[in-house]
Structures are given as C-alpha cells and as structure tokens.
Design a protein around this motif. Sequence first.
Motif, PDB file in Angstrom:
ATOM      1  N   ARG A  57       0.811  -1.204   0.000  1.00  0.00           N
ATOM      2  CA  ARG A  57       0.000   0.000   0.000  1.00  0.00           C
ATOM      3  C   ARG A  57       0.845   1.254   0.000  1.00  0.00           C
ATOM      4  O   ARG A  57       0.391   2.332  -0.374  1.00  0.00           O
ATOM      5  CB  ARG A  57      -0.930  -0.013   1.212  1.00  0.00           C
ATOM      6  N   SER A  58       2.084   1.136   0.453  1.00  0.00           N
ATOM      7  CA  SER A  58       3.025   2.256   0.460  1.00  0.00           C
ATOM      8  C   SER A  58       4.421   1.672   0.571  1.00  0.00           C
ATOM      9  O   SER A  58       4.597   0.466   0.795  1.00  0.00           O
ATOM     10  CB  SER A  58       2.757   3.208   1.643  1.00  0.00           C
ATOM     11  N   SER A  59       5.410   2.525   0.440  1.00  0.00           N
ATOM     12  CA  SER A  59       6.797   2.052   0.514  1.00  0.00           C
ATOM     13  C   SER A  59       7.172   1.577   1.917  1.00  0.00           C
ATOM     14  O   SER A  59       8.159   0.859   2.090  1.00  0.00           O
ATOM     15  CB  SER A  59       7.757   3.165   0.072  1.00  0.00           C
ATOM     16  N   THR A  60       6.389   1.960   2.926  1.00  0.00           N
ATOM     17  CA  THR A  60       6.692   1.572   4.310  1.00  0.00           C
ATOM     18  C   THR A  60       5.811   0.419   4.801  1.00  0.00           C
ATOM     19  O   THR A  60       5.858   0.064   5.970  1.00  0.00           O
ATOM     20  CB  THR A  60       6.517   2.777   5.249  1.00  0.00           C
ATOM     21  N   ASP A  61       5.010  -0.143   3.897  1.00  0.00           N
ATOM     22  CA  ASP A  61       4.120  -1.237   4.274  1.00  0.00           C
ATOM     23  C   ASP A  61       4.949  -2.459   4.661  1.00  0.00           C
ATOM     24  O   ASP A  61       5.793  -2.915   3.900  1.00  0.00           O
ATOM     25  CB  ASP A  61       3.197  -1.585   3.103  1.00  0.00           C
TER      26      ASP A  61
END
Length: 229
Positions: free
Chosen positions: A69-73
């Motif tokens: 969902r995001s680069s930090t998922d």
Amino acid sequence: MRGPVAVAPDPGVPGIDRRAVLRGLAAAVAALPALGTAAAPPAAAAALGSWPVSTLEAFADTLIPGERRSSTDRAVAGAAPGPGAVQAGAITLLSSPDLPLNPLLPGIAALLDARATAYAISRFILLPIDRPPFVGLGFDHRTAVVAGLFQAGDPDRAIWQLLSFLVGLAFDTAAHRHTAQAVAEGHPGLVWTGFPPPDADGLWRYPAHSYGTALAAPHPATTPSGSPA
C-alpha cells in the motif's frame, strides 16, 4: 534481517483458548448469511492494536497476495501485482461488529506469531524487534509457515481453515459489503473475478443460461420469484 531473534509475540496480547476460538470462528461462519451491509468502522480494527492487525494482515496477504500500500508497508509483502486480500477488506470482515470475532483476534494473532517465532528459531532466522514475528518473515518464509498450519494432524488446523475461509470470502465475495455497492466502487476481488454489475434497479437477472441452453423445464408450480414449488 537485522536485529535479535524475537522470542515472543507482543507481551500485551492475551493468551488463547483454542476451544473458544473455534466456537467463535464457527459462529462467525454461521452468521455470514445475515451479515450487515455496513462496513466495520475503522475503530473496530484499530481497537485490536497495531500488532494483531499487522499479523492478521500478513496472514491474509500470504493467502491472497497483493502489492504494498506504500513504501513503508510491512504487513503486505508485495509478492504480487494488484490488490490482494488486505486491500479487499479482509480485516474489515474479520473485525465486523456483526461477527463475534473481535475478542478472539488478538489471541489468534498471538498464536500465529508464536508459530512464526518457533519457525525462525529452528532455522536461525533473525527477526526484527519492531514488528510482530510473522510480519518479520519474508514472503517465502511466511508461505512456509502458513503451509505448515494446514498439515494433517496440526492441533490448530481447524482454526486456520476457518480463518482462511473468511479471508477468501472477503476477496471473492466482498462478504462485508452490499454487493451492488461493492461492484459500483470497484471492489478488487469482484473486479478480478469479473463479477457482473446488477441491472439498473440494483437486482441481478440472468436471462442467458450458463450452458447456452435450458437444462430442464421449470416445474409448473414454481413461483414467479423462482422458488421451488
């Protein structure tokens, strides 16, 4: 991976009563036909705590993977393109106020994290300490852990079978949503399966037979709604 081996799940997660979990999962499956059409409020999942939610998301993503969902998922491993079970609302379904699962989910997540910890220790895998043990595993290792949960003779096999059934329903049928609304809003599972939209009045009708021909004539006493005599 960096960091020491995590030897236990989140200490704030309570213990698990396996019989209670099975009863709760069975009750949840039984309640599905009458499931409300309103999505669970965000607070329902948030109240579980970030570790249990993250662990359960990782479990759902292992069954039906999708993109991050995001680069930090961290929970979603990004093992497949497009949306997976998490984006399809698996956690929303599991935490629905219409199902009796919320009190049991932290215990289920703790059980999965304990299995992931045992797996990591047996293979000398270093787990990060800033996330749940199962989330700390790479996708291939997550897959190996989940595959082991379904082996014949596993004492908790029924728990994972029922939980995976609910995860599958969230993706395949949008069980936590009104079907017409889910289709209109592009629910990822229904889009992926090519589920057809309803007619203009919100109802589904199937004038064309799936085999290209009627297989049998309707009973003469069949009601106008199609119910059997």
